[in-house]
Scaffold this motif. Structure first.
Motif, PDB file in Angstrom:
ATOM      1  N   HIS A1262      -0.201   5.091  91.678  1.00  0.00           N
ATOM      2  CA  HIS A1262      -0.578   5.786  92.906  1.00  0.00           C
ATOM      3  C   HIS A1262      -1.705   6.784  92.680  1.00  0.00           C
ATOM      4  N   GLY A1263      -1.888   7.222  91.414  1.00  0.00           N
ATOM      5  CA  GLY A1263      -2.955   8.174  91.141  1.00  0.00           C
ATOM      6  C   GLY A1263      -3.997   7.644  90.183  1.00  0.00           C
ATOM      7  N   GLY A1264      -3.571   7.013  89.103  1.00  0.00           N
ATOM      8  CA  GLY A1264      -4.501   6.490  88.113  1.00  0.00           C
ATOM      9  C   GLY A1264      -4.618   7.338  86.873  1.00  0.00           C
ATOM     10  N   GLU A1265      -3.609   8.156  86.590  1.00  0.00           N
ATOM     11  CA  GLU A1265      -3.641   8.970  85.384  1.00  0.00           C
ATOM     12  C   GLU A1265      -3.332   8.098  84.165  1.00  0.00           C
ATOM     13  N   ILE A1266      -4.140   8.233  83.113  1.00  0.00           N
ATOM     14  CA  ILE A1266      -3.995   7.411  81.911  1.00  0.00           C
ATOM     15  C   ILE A1266      -3.802   8.345  80.725  1.00  0.00           C
ATOM     16  N   GLU A1267      -2.818   8.006  79.892  1.00  0.00           N
ATOM     17  CA  GLU A1267      -2.571   8.818  78.710  1.00  0.00           C
ATOM     18  C   GLU A1267      -2.364   7.913  77.498  1.00  0.00           C
ATOM     19  N   PHE A1268      -3.173   8.148  76.455  1.00  0.00           N
ATOM     20  CA  PHE A1268      -3.018   7.464  75.163  1.00  0.00           C
ATOM     21  C   PHE A1268      -2.249   8.401  74.238  1.00  0.00           C
ATOM     22  N   ARG A1269      -1.157   7.923  73.671  1.00  0.00           N
ATOM     23  CA  ARG A1269      -0.343   8.731  72.776  1.00  0.00           C
ATOM     24  C   ARG A1269      -0.298   8.070  71.391  1.00  0.00           C
ATOM     25  N   ASN A1270      -1.044   8.649  70.463  1.00  0.00           N
ATOM     26  CA  ASN A1270      -1.070   8.152  69.080  1.00  0.00           C
ATOM     27  C   ASN A1270      -1.248   6.636  69.042  1.00  0.00           C
ATOM     28  N   PHE A1271      -2.173   6.158  69.873  1.00  0.00           N
ATOM     29  CA  PHE A1271      -2.342   4.711  70.068  1.00  0.00           C
ATOM     30  C   PHE A1271      -3.054   4.072  68.878  1.00  0.00           C
ATOM     31  N   GLY A1272      -2.577   2.905  68.456  1.00  0.00           N
ATOM     32  CA  GLY A1272      -3.222   2.136  67.396  1.00  0.00           C
ATOM     33  C   GLY A1272      -2.985   0.657  67.618  1.00  0.00           C
ATOM     34  N   LEU A1273      -3.947  -0.160  67.194  1.00  0.00           N
ATOM     35  CA  LEU A1273      -3.792  -1.620  67.315  1.00  0.00           C
ATOM     36  C   LEU A1273      -4.493  -2.288  66.157  1.00  0.00           C
ATOM     37  N   ARG A1274      -4.105  -3.523  65.934  1.00  0.00           N
ATOM     38  CA  ARG A1274      -4.751  -4.349  64.921  1.00  0.00           C
ATOM     39  C   ARG A1274      -4.964  -5.737  65.509  1.00  0.00           C
ATOM     40  N   TYR A1275      -5.922  -6.466  64.909  1.00  0.00           N
ATOM     41  CA  TYR A1275      -6.294  -7.774  65.450  1.00  0.00           C
ATOM     42  C   TYR A1275      -5.403  -8.886  64.928  1.00  0.00           C
ATOM     43  N   HIS A1276      -4.940  -8.770  63.694  1.00  0.00           N
ATOM     44  CA  HIS A1276      -4.016  -9.729  63.110  1.00  0.00           C
ATOM     45  C   HIS A1276      -2.928  -8.947  62.403  1.00  0.00           C
ATOM     46  N   PRO A1277      -1.741  -9.510  62.311  1.00  0.00           N
ATOM     47  CA  PRO A1277      -0.656  -8.768  61.634  1.00  0.00           C
ATOM     48  C   PRO A1277      -0.991  -8.400  60.192  1.00  0.00           C
ATOM     49  N   GLU A1278      -1.817  -9.241  59.535  1.00  0.00           N
ATOM     50  CA  GLU A1278      -2.100  -8.977  58.126  1.00  0.00           C
ATOM     51  C   GLU A1278      -3.249  -8.005  57.924  1.00  0.00           C
ATOM     52  N   ALA A1320      -0.002  -1.540  68.139  1.00  0.00           N
ATOM     53  CA  ALA A1320       0.717  -1.608  66.870  1.00  0.00           C
ATOM     54  C   ALA A1320       1.490  -0.326  66.618  1.00  0.00           C
ATOM     55  N   GLU A1321       1.029   0.751  67.236  1.00  0.00           N
ATOM     56  CA  GLU A1321       1.741   2.025  67.138  1.00  0.00           C
ATOM     57  C   GLU A1321       1.405   2.832  68.376  1.00  0.00           C
ATOM     58  N   GLY A1322       2.263   3.766  68.700  1.00  0.00           N
ATOM     59  CA  GLY A1322       2.029   4.584  69.872  1.00  0.00           C
ATOM     60  C   GLY A1322       2.101   3.781  71.150  1.00  0.00           C
ATOM     61  N   GLY A1323       1.419   4.259  72.184  1.00  0.00           N
ATOM     62  CA  GLY A1323       1.457   3.554  73.447  1.00  0.00           C
ATOM     63  C   GLY A1323       0.514   4.167  74.457  1.00  0.00           C
ATOM     64  N   ILE A1324       0.483   3.549  75.647  1.00  0.00           N
ATOM     65  CA  ILE A1324      -0.372   3.998  76.750  1.00  0.00           C
ATOM     66  C   ILE A1324       0.523   4.162  77.968  1.00  0.00           C
ATOM     67  N   TRP A1325       0.331   5.272  78.688  1.00  0.00           N
ATOM     68  CA  TRP A1325       1.084   5.556  79.903  1.00  0.00           C
ATOM     69  C   TRP A1325       0.119   5.636  81.077  1.00  0.00           C
ATOM     70  N   ILE A1326       0.481   5.038  82.185  1.00  0.00           N
ATOM     71  CA  ILE A1326      -0.286   5.134  83.433  1.00  0.00           C
ATOM     72  C   ILE A1326       0.644   5.718  84.487  1.00  0.00           C
ATOM     73  N   ASP A1327       0.254   6.862  85.002  1.00  0.00           N
ATOM     74  CA  ASP A1327       1.093   7.578  85.972  1.00  0.00           C
ATOM     75  C   ASP A1327       2.508   7.747  85.454  1.00  0.00           C
ATOM     76  N   GLY A1328       2.622   8.066  84.173  1.00  0.00           N
ATOM     77  CA  GLY A1328       3.915   8.328  83.572  1.00  0.00           C
ATOM     78  C   GLY A1328       4.737   7.105  83.229  1.00  0.00           C
ATOM     79  N   VAL A1329       4.212   5.921  83.453  1.00  0.00           N
ATOM     80  CA  VAL A1329       4.939   4.673  83.165  1.00  0.00           C
ATOM     81  C   VAL A1329       4.317   4.024  81.935  1.00  0.00           C
ATOM     82  N   PRO A1330       5.099   3.779  80.884  1.00  0.00           N
ATOM     83  CA  PRO A1330       4.532   3.076  79.719  1.00  0.00           C
ATOM     84  C   PRO A1330       4.166   1.647  80.097  1.00  0.00           C
TER      85      PRO A1330
END
Length: 1504
Positions: A1262-1278, A1320-1330
């Motif tokens: 409803h608002g569009g608030e975006i929050e990255f919390r200790n976000f991390g990703l990788r392209y392949h598991p290895e 891969a770690e952390g997460g992203i929240w939009i309007d308080g919803v992961p």
């Protein structure tokens, strides 16, 4: 050979009035002796001259005088001496006054001359390199068998006692002939001076003897190896030169060019005559005439001229085979006549049994020789046509490429070529089946007299029905192919642009479109199959009706015409042949219809417009300094000859060594100008000339599915030092450092494993490596960030770059490089409005100044910088100098250090290819062994258990009716007669007719249900394949080649659609027929069961041996064919680059190599199939021999009706058993397609598209608030984390810019936000919803992302703008107005319904980008991500679009991934990414004041 001492004289020798004259004529000793004397010489004198002519034209070298040749020579001289002695004795006796019959002199003389001719042939074969002779093998076999039979009979009768000389000479001659026959079964040494070069793994056919060739036992080694272990490339034989693509394509291309030129001349003559007759010029009719008469005809004639000799030879073999085919019913008639005569000696029965066995065996051998020759011819035509299509791809004009699609071309080389060559098997069936029917009617006339006329009447009355069915089926076949093309085109576009589809959550919409087309496709196929069932059963009904009417008329109408065993079962045997002819005829007609449709499609493609080789006057010699290198004089160009000119009155002269910059707004004609210089446009008027070699960098980078070094070298010799300099100058060393195998890392198809900037730099490196004289560079800096772009310009394009001294024409939107250009050309609306040096144009205050003013800061050097979005592109796509290298020590050793200095040792390490580099992905791997039972269960489950049981029940019912009708006929034949009539004929005929009707109804129902069940299974398996592929994560599509995917959706799907139901139908028909035949034989002659059980065991063993190899070969063939499809599709997309680099010859050679590798698998498969069939049929003939021999042994206890029932069943079982085994084997090989359609069922899948909990959150966000919390990703598991520890918060409605160098992780954040890559770690929240708790489609439908790559799909503009059909036309026009495309779209034919070509090739890159922007405007979401959305538009247009976006998305949260650094200067906050981490955050003013990384980027962009 010596004649016997007893001439053929006497009253009963040729008596035609006795009741048993037919049998006596064919079996008496005099006839056998005459045949033994005259048949072998006639055979050799007929075939010998033809064979000599063949040897004269097809020499293979020279054989040394081996021991085998010497033995043949000695035996031949002995035979000549023996024949000479027989002539001498006859002359001596005549001289002594002893009367001699003429045959005693004539016969030895004929044999003497024939033996001399045979010796001459043996000597000629040695000189021509023939190691095993089939002609002489047949001659020695005839010389032994026929005389030996008559000699044995004469010996039993004592005919030799009166003349010992002839007795001894005859046996000595037979002994010598037998020795020659044994020697003819051996193979000689290879030629001393072979015509063809030695091959690494030659085909063993050349080493095989003639018996091994005709029985295909030379294939046994391969079949056994395939049974014992996995077949590898070393097991596949090399192709001979005559079967190589290079040789075959050159033949077909030569014939096609000649025939097409002749057709065009005839068209021009007709047009001229028409013009002269009417006095009015009608040029518009010429294309129509060429289309109707000049497309299919020339191609058909070219194929015929290439294949006629082989096809005619094969046709001759099948004609001789049919002679033996029709000898079997005659021999059966004699055998039943023998069984009905108690006084005939038993030896005649045994002789007839042997003759029936030999006739059936020879018929099988000749038929399989025909099949072998035609199959090899099919392989040759396939290679030639694919090569011809590929060569056409390389010369297609731009207009033709827009009219075609990758899916269409893949369909041509996979489906249409296959259907074209399939008709070669059935082509002779169009006329031979008519001859079969005529001979069958003649046989019936001899058996039943005038009653046979009713058979003709019944058959002719059913012909109109079958022709009507055939005509209707052709229409549905064409509709089926049209829908298949539409599906292939849409599937190709979706699979090639899956990232766009997933980013917007459009999978469901496109799946619905594909399945809707698929439903129409299967609907046409369903109707076609029902018509095919009607056609098949109508022929079956006609055969039954013929038999019923024949027997009824013969027994009920004619006087004294009782039914006996000979009439009943010989008639049934003849009707079996007639049934085969009638069943074969619809197959032939259907195959020819399909081939004609495919031939039309191939011919239409081959007749598409080509680029004009004379459009550009090119010279290979380099220019001297100051000399004009590129010139255009009064040039007017259009994309097609009929189209509106896109460039008008172009006059341009470029001296050697100049750097010319071409600028202008979107759609001004900048890329068109380069295309005109390359000859890609249709030249309306004017002239273009270029001196020196040309290198081209297209606006949309094209890279191949090959390694980095192969892409850069582009078929040129590797120069490691120059390669190092090129990669360094193009800023590719940092990227190479992160690749697992360095420069030998294989790039994903269409560059999916690279980012847009990496692809562009790789494309530029390819051009630089060429060391050309002229460089045509189409906006190569657009996808590069400021730092990399400046580096590339300085090190490559600029005055001090690697290309200094060469002529460079640079199309660019990067305006800050203009001062360094020697000459500037400004385009507007397809015309040059001004040109000159930079300072001069500034003083003029003309078009260039207006262009600079549109960018707000005339002359500013920063407004042109663009920045690359790399991270979300691909697992390896964000490779940059800062990206982690995966933690692999080996990777670090394969690349130079980051300080830019590269030692020689390091360079060598980069260029040394590791053993594991370039290995195929898991999706390309080939499974081994036989198909698992689970694959059959998968298919049966797709059909459904109730439907399977119902089909089996229907087949059982119709087969019971078939058995009862045949058994009832045997009882009818044994009925006693009274006054020449049978008292129960009416009852017998009525029940026979009832059983036949039940069989016909059961056959129709069973066949129709099998085909309909196949369509049901195909529909379900295709749907499962879609659902296995589409929900896969984006990394799957980056690792899997597009050709592999398209092969699953085209060839494998076609096999499941058509081939598997047909194979199941054949298996059930022949399987139940086999049970009927076994039951019939065991009921009539139980003793024959002793032979049945071993034969069934041998059949099972042969099938097991063959099936193991066949499945492996099928898999290998499918994988190799995928390579061919991928290469054709790849070349189609990059044909302009290939032509610009003049690399057609290397690409043609590469395609020929792929096709050759594919045929190296096809050839063993087809000869292994012949190996199976020949051996199965020969074993089946043993059953005929067993049944007839048992009948002779039990003659006293069997009625003629039961014997006819048994022997006709044995003859039927021979065909039925081998066809049942072949059908099972073919089904097993075809079921591999089901296995391949399940290749992806175990691949990882994305998270669910929808979650039930999401429905309660509406409206969200409803608002569009975006929050990255200790976000991390990788392209392949290895691999290590590419983005790590990122934490920040974006408020609702805030506009945030994200900047950073290439590989910093900018686009990775966007990919993580729409979950293209999972955290891969952390997460992203939009309007308080992961977002991890939100369904993917729910998430992606609430976020608008405008990616760097502008992509359009096949279909109308409206469906491209409103994929989900959610908006009105007014809303769409409003969005087009916002992006300033309303006027452009309004001018198009059809406006919103204008059909877009594949990938939108009929629109400019800038227009496509603006259309993608309009598509995004319609979504009206709370969050907008601009991921380099303006990379392809000019700076002025970008500023206008920014203003439009500002008003349209005023209340939205905007993430702007910078592509020109100026774009983020009005953002509330800027996030600076570096090495996958958040380095800086703040307003632009704050960041500039900090003088950190953002400040340095601004300096590089010229903003500070």
């Amino acid at each position: 050979m010596a004649a016997s001492a007893e001439p053929c004289v006497g009253q009963d020798v040729w008596n035609g009035t006795e009741p048993e004259s037919t049998a006596l004529y064919l079996l008496n000793v005099c006839f056998l002796k005459t045949a033994g004397v005259w048949v072998p010489p006639m055979y050799l004198w007929v075939l010998g001259p033809i064979y000599l002519l063949y040897l004269h034209r097809h020499g293979q070298g020279y054989l040394r005088m081996s021991l085998l040749f010497k033995a043949k020579l000695v035996l031949g001289l002995a035979l000549i001496i023996l024949c000479t002695s027989s002539v001498s004795v006859a002359l001596w006796r005549i001289q002594q006054g002893t009367p001699q019959a003429p045959e005693f002199l004539i016969h030895p003389t004929v044999w003497l001359t024939t033996m001399s001719f045979a010796m001459f042939l043996i000597h000629t074969e040695r000189k021509k390199g023939v190691r095993a002779s089939g002609v002489l093998f047949g001659y020695w076999l005839l010389c032994f068998l026929l005389p030996a039979t008559s000699a044995a009979q004469l010996t039993l009768r004592g005919g030799f006692r009166s003349d010992p000389f002839y007795h001894l000479s005859t046996y000595l001659c037979l002994l010598l002939v037998a020795a020659q026959f044994v020697l003819s079964c051996l193979v000689d040494h290879p030629p001393f001076f072979p015509e063809d070069p030695q091959q690494t793994n030659p085909c063993p056919e050349a080493e095989a003897s003639f018996p091994s060739r005709v029985t295909f036992w030379w294939v046994s080694g391969l079949v056994w190896r395939g049974y014992r272990r996995t077949l590898g490339p070393e097991d596949l034989w090399s192709l001979s030169r005559e079967n190589s693509s290079e040789e075959l394509v050159s033949q077909l291309e030569r014939e096609w060019t000649r025939n097409r030129s002749a057709a065009q001349r005839r068209t021009m003559v007709r047009a001229a005559r028409k013009k002269g007759s009417h006095g009015v010029e009608t040029p518009e009719t010429e294309p129509l005439l060429e289309q109707e008469g000049g497309q299919r005809g020339p191609l058909l004639r070219a194929i015929w001229q290439m294949s006629r000799s082989t096809f005619l030879l094969a046709t001759f073999a099948i004609v001789i085979s049919d002679v033996f085919r029709f000898a079997v019913p005659k021999l059966l008639s004699l055998f039943l006549e023998f069984m009905g005569s108690p006084t005939t000696p038993a030896w005649k029965g045994y002789l007839l049994a042997v003759l029936m066995f030999l006739s059936a065996s020879l018929q099988s051998l000749l038929e399989q020789y025909y099949m072998y020759r035609v199959k090899v011819l099919q392989m040759r035509i396939r290679m030639a046509v694919i090569g011809l299509v590929y060569r056409k791809v390389l010369v297609l004009s731009s207009a033709s490429r827009k009219a075609s699609a990758v899916g269409d071309v893949v369909n041509l080389v996979s489906v249409d070529v296959q259907r074209l060559i399939d008709c070669f098997i059935y082509l002779n069936g169009l006329w031979m089946t008519i001859i079969w029917m005529a001979i069958c009617f003649i046989y019936l006339w001899q058996l039943l007299g005038v009653s046979a006329l009713t058979a003709i009447a019944v058959f002719m009355s059913l012909l109109p029905l079958n022709f009507f069915i055939t005509k209707k089926r052709k229409q549905h076949q064409q509709e089926h192919m049209r829908q298949k093309d539409s599906r292939a085109r849409l599937t190709s576009s979706i699979m090639g642009n899956m990232k766009i589809v997933k980013s917007h959550g459009w999978e469901g919409a496109f799946l619905e479109r594909i399945l809707r087309i698929r439903s129409q496709e299967l609907g046409a196929l369903r109707t076609s199959n029902l018509l095919f069932s009607m056609s098949l059963v109508s022929f079956q009904v006609s055969t039954f009706l013929v038999a019923l009417v024949l027997f009824a008329v013969h027994t009920l109408v004619a006087e004294e015409n009782a039914m006996d065993a000979e009439k009943a079962f010989v008639t049934l045997t003849v009707l079996t042949i007639l049934n085969k002819a009638q069943a074969f005829l619809p197959f032939s007609i259907n195959s020819v219809i399909q081939a004609r449709v495919s031939l039309d499609r191939l011919a239409a493609f081959l007749c598409l417009e080509e680029v004009d080789p004379g459009a550009v006057d090119s010279s290979p010699s380099r220019c001297t300094v100051g000399e004009t290198c590129v010139s255009v004089h009064d040039g007017t160009f259009a994309w097609s000859p009929e189209g509106t000119p896109c460039l008008r009155r172009i006059n341009l002269t470029v001296p050697q060594g100049r750097l010319v910059a071409v600028v202008g707004a979107v759609g001004a004609g900048k890329s068109s100008l380069l295309s005109a210089l390359l000859g890609e446009l249709s030249k309306v008027e004017g002239s273009v000339s270029i001196k020196g070699s040309v290198a081209y960098v297209p606006q949309e980078a094209w890279v191949q599915h090959m390694s980095v070094v192969e892409n850069v070298c582009f078929r040129q010799k590797l120069d490691p030092l120059w390669l190092e300099r090129v990669l360094e100058a193009c800023a590719l060393w940092p990227d190479v450092s992160s690749f697992p195998a360095g420069v030998h890392t294989k790039i994903g198809e269409q560059g999916m494993s690279l980012s847009g900037g990496q692809k562009q730099r790789l494309s530029l490196a390819r051009a630089v490596y060429r060391k050309a004289a002229v460089y045509l560079l189409d906006d190569p800096l657009a996808a590069l960030d400021a730092h990399v772009g400046q580096h590339v310009f300085n090190q490559v394009i600029g005055p001090s770059g690697l290309l200094h001294g060469t002529t460079r024409i640079l199309v660019t939107h990067v305006l800050h490089v203009l001062p360094q250009a020697d000459w500037i050309v400004v385009l507007e609306d397809g015309a040059i409005v001004e040109m000159g040096p930079y300072q001069e144009l500034l003083h003029r205050k003309g078009a260039l100044v207006r262009l600079l003013d549109a960018a707000s800061h005339p002359g500013d050097s920063g407004d042109g910088e663009t920045e690359l979005t790399t991270e979300a592109k691909d697992p390896r796509g964000s490779a940059g100098c800062e990206r982690p290298t995966g933690g692999s020590g080996r990777s670090m050793k394969l690349v130079p250090g980051k300080d830019g200095t590269t030692s020689e040792a390091q360079t060598g390490a980069v260029l040394d290819e590791p053993e594991w580099a370039g290995q195929p992905t898991a999706e390309d791997s080939v499974q081994n062994g036989r198909v698992k039972a689970t694959m059959y269960l998968t298919y049966l489950r797709a059909v459904g258990a109730p439907l399977c049981l119902y089909v089996l029940f229907l087949f059982l019912c119709q087969q019971v009716a078939s058995f009862c009708s045949s058994y009832w006929l045997s009882l009818w034949a044994d009925d006693p007669t009274a006054d020449g009539r049978q008292t129960q004929a009416a009852l017998r005929g009525s029940i026979f007719g009832l059983l036949g009707c039940l069989q016909a109804l059961g056959l129709f129902a069973s066949v129709a249900m099998v085909l309909l069940a196949g369509i049901r299974a195909s529909s379900l398996l295709f749907r499962r394949l879609l659902w296995d592929v589409v929900p896969s994560p984006i990394g799957f599509f980056e690792r899997t080649t597009l050709g592999n995917l398209l092969n699953h959706f085209s060839k494998e799907t076609d096999t499941v659609d058509v081939d598997i139901p047909d194979k199941v139908r054949s298996l059930l028909i022949y399987g139940f027929g086999l049970l009927e035949a076994i039951l019939a034989i065991m009921v009539a002659t139980p003793l024959a069961a002793v032979a049945i059980l071993p034969l069934v065991a041998l059949y099972t063993g042969l099938q097991s041996l063959y099936a193991a190899s066949l499945c492996q070969l099928r898999r290998l063939e499918s994988a190799r064919h995928s390579c061919v499809c991928s290469h054709v599709a790849e070349t189609f997309q990059g044909s302009a680059v290939v032509r610009a680099f003049q690399a057609q010859c290397p690409f043609v050679a590469q395609n020929d190599a792929y096709v050759d590798e594919s045929q190296r698998v096809t050839f063993p498969r087809l000869v292994a199939e012949r190996w199976l069939v020949v051996n199965l049929e020969l074993l089946g003939k043993v059953l005929v021999l067993a049944a007839t021999t048992c009948a002779v042994l039990s003659k006293a206890h069997l009625s003629a009706g039961l014997v006819g029932f048994s022997v006709s069943a044995a003859l039927q079982m021979t065909q039925t058993l081998q066809w049942a085994v072949r059908s099972w084997t073919d089904l097993e090989s075809s079921i591999v397609s089901v296995e391949r359609m399940k290749d992806y069922d175990r691949t990882p899948k994305e998270a669910p598209w929808r979650l039930p909990t999401c429905a309660t959150w509406s409206p969200w966000p409803h608002g569009g608030e975006i929050e990255f919390r200790n976000f991390g990703l990788r392209y392949h598991p290895e691999l290590p984390l590419a983005v790590r520890g990122v934490s920040f918060k974006i408020h609702a409605g805030e506009k945030v810019g994200i900047v950073g160098r290439t590989g910093a992780g900018k686009s990775s954040l966007a990919g993580g936000l729409v979950r293209l890559l999972e955290a891969a770690e952390g997460g992203i929240w939009i309007d308080g919803v992961p977002i991890a708790h939100v369904g993917l489609h729910t998430l992606r439908s609430r976020i608008t992302i405008i990616p760097q790559d502008s992509t359009l799909f096949p279909g109308s503009l409206r469906t491209n703008l409103d994929v989900l059909s959610e908006h009105t036309d007014e809303a769409i026009w409003e969005a087009l107005e916002t992006v300033q495309l309303r006027a452009v779209v309004a001018s198009l034919p059809g406006q919103l319904q204008y059909e877009c070509a594949e990938r939108g090739h009929n629109l400019s890159v800038g227009q496509k980008q603006l259309l993608c922007l309009a598509r995004a405007l319609l979504r009206k979401t709370r969050i907008l991500i601009l991921d380099e959305a303006m990379a392809a538009v000019d700076p002025g247009t970008e500023l206008q679009m920014q203003a439009a976006l500002g008003s349209w998305f005023a209340r939205c949260t905007v993430l702007l991934i910078a592509h020109r650094l100026r774009s983020v200067m009005d953002c509330a906050r800027v996030l600076v990414m570096d090495k996958g981490q958040l380095a800086e955050s703040g307003s632009p003013t704050q960041l500039l004041a900090q003088q950190g990384l953002f400040y340095r980027l601004a300096q590089e962009s010229g903003l500070v």
